[in-house]
Design an enzyme around this catalytic site. Sequence first.
Site, PDB file in Angstrom:
ATOM      1  N   SER A  86     -13.929 105.063  58.860  1.00  0.00           N
ATOM      2  CA  SER A  86     -13.362 106.300  58.252  1.00  0.00           C
ATOM      3  C   SER A  86     -14.006 107.474  58.073  1.00  0.00           C
ATOM      4  O   SER A  86     -14.978 107.893  58.597  1.00  0.00           O
ATOM      5  CB  SER A  86     -11.954 105.970  57.423  1.00  0.00           C
ATOM      6  OG  SER A  86     -11.220 107.186  57.009  1.00  0.00           O
ATOM      7  N   ASP A 130      -2.930 103.332  64.512  1.00  0.00           N
ATOM      8  CA  ASP A 130      -3.737 103.879  63.337  1.00  0.00           C
ATOM      9  C   ASP A 130      -3.119 105.205  62.998  1.00  0.00           C
ATOM     10  O   ASP A 130      -3.105 106.152  63.663  1.00  0.00           O
ATOM     11  CB  ASP A 130      -5.194 103.949  63.617  1.00  0.00           C
ATOM     12  CG  ASP A 130      -6.126 104.458  62.331  1.00  0.00           C
ATOM     13  OD1 ASP A 130      -5.600 105.236  61.492  1.00  0.00           O
ATOM     14  OD2 ASP A 130      -7.577 104.078  62.323  1.00  0.00           O
ATOM     15  N   HIS A 155      -5.325 101.481  60.396  1.00  0.00           N
ATOM     16  CA  HIS A 155      -6.490 102.085  59.695  1.00  0.00           C
ATOM     17  C   HIS A 155      -7.299 101.151  58.830  1.00  0.00           C
ATOM     18  O   HIS A 155      -8.528 101.008  58.836  1.00  0.00           O
ATOM     19  CB  HIS A 155      -6.335 103.385  59.006  1.00  0.00           C
ATOM     20  CG  HIS A 155      -7.296 104.473  58.747  1.00  0.00           C
ATOM     21  ND1 HIS A 155      -8.039 104.981  59.643  1.00  0.00           N
ATOM     22  CD2 HIS A 155      -8.007 104.798  57.601  1.00  0.00           C
ATOM     23  CE1 HIS A 155      -8.753 105.812  59.058  1.00  0.00           C
ATOM     24  NE2 HIS A 155      -8.922 105.630  57.796  1.00  0.00           N
TER      25      HIS A 155
END
Length: 403
Positions: free
Chosen positions: A175, A348, A379
């Site tokens: 991320s 996600d 995610h």
Amino acid sequence: MNFQLWLLLVLTSIYSGWCVRIQSENYNPDIDLDVPGLINKYGYPVEIHTVTTDDGFILTLHRIPHGRVGTRSENEIQTREPVLMQHGLLASSCSWILASPEKAPAYIMADAGYDVWLGNARGNRYSRAHTRLSPDEEKFWDFSWDEMASLDIPAVIDYILLTTKHQQLYYIGHSMGTTIFFACMATQTKYQSKVKAMFALAPVANVSYIKSPIKYLAPFASVIEKLMELLGEYEFLPHNDNFTKWKEYVCTTYNFEELMCRNAIFFLTGFDAPQFNLTWLPVILSHNPAGTSVRTVAHYAQQYNDGKFEHYDFGKEENMRRYHQTTPPLYYPTRIKVPVVLMSGKNDFLADPKDVSNLAAHLPNLIINYIVPLQDFNHIDFVWGVDAAQYVYRVILKYMKFF
Ligand SMILES: *[C@@H]1O[C@H](CO)[C@@H](O)[C@H](O)[C@H]1NC(C)=O
Ligand SMILES: *[C@@H]1O[C@H](CO)[C@@H](O)[C@H](O)[C@H]1NC(C)=O
Ligand SMILES: *[C@@H]1O[C@H](CO)[C@@H](O)[C@H](O)[C@H]1NC(C)=O
């Protein structure tokens, strides 16, 4: 799910959690351990290193120099190739170790023969120090992820290479750990030769197609940011022992509360119950969130509002002073020559497959745009998913051998 129904359920669960006492037999002793404590407990060697950035931030690196088996001589450690693992927004080095040794990525990498370094971005609980400034001062929080990209990543890469006497390292980001890598490499091209290959888990550059309901807050981000400034709040969701106790109290009392807290996480990141190990929930809650600056969060909101991969927007006047133009400069992934493996999930809510394929089209040295072959992979499954070892880390290990 219907949003109002959902909100009602969350509020009810928080209320009922508030009213009942935590049961002592539920208490997980891992809650009280920090990252080095956990690494030690699970039988791995751990070292704590600090790196000072050019602007004075003191960052903490947690190192797992080798795996569980046998003691290793200094020589043998030096032949191990270094891997830098960089966490996502509001997280810390904990991202890579919150599961059993067979499942957690940092342990898997160490057992596979790599020298594992876990980064901590400026402002999180492990990197909340500075040579001159204190976290109580406003000036300390005068950063967004731009500075993590321009100052933290270079300092950390240089430190690891100097310490290990290696020329190159592998980079694994999750991320925000991918955002700051792309931003760093796109602007400081001399660092590209120091990275053998980059593995981008749930990659985030442009965030135009984000599904998470958090996007409904984005248009108000600048107002919220100003409001927090007025209140003298520059730090966002810091690690705080009282807040941690409160979360444990509310979320882990009974199974019902556990499920509600898990669903609150899903609500923001994508629903995927089979991949979430509830046993780890109390430990996950005690480690997350780990804090960042308000501006770092606002920066993502700007990305969403503008649909661009760009520097933080200070407003016309300040942009002119800092960037010599009225709009924030863009980051160009087309400049990144490092071999990149993108790894994304179909479900996600934050790194949407459409945004990822847009990024893939802009990377000149893309090795593969790997999509985890599970319908609901979200995610956070990239760091905590029960099958992430099989579908993500084993795949990384396979690709690492090619470079
Ligand atoms: C969940 O975590 C516990 C504790 O590490 C472990 O014993 C269990 O096997 C895990 N469950 C799954 C499905 O991975
Ligand atoms: C936590 O609560 C205690 C007692 O209520 C208080 O003294 C302390 O300052 C609080 N700590 C933080 C970090 O807010
Ligand atoms: C992504 O961001 C770049 C700037 O870095 C911009 O040129 C491009 O149009 C954006 N792509 C999409 C699909 O929004």
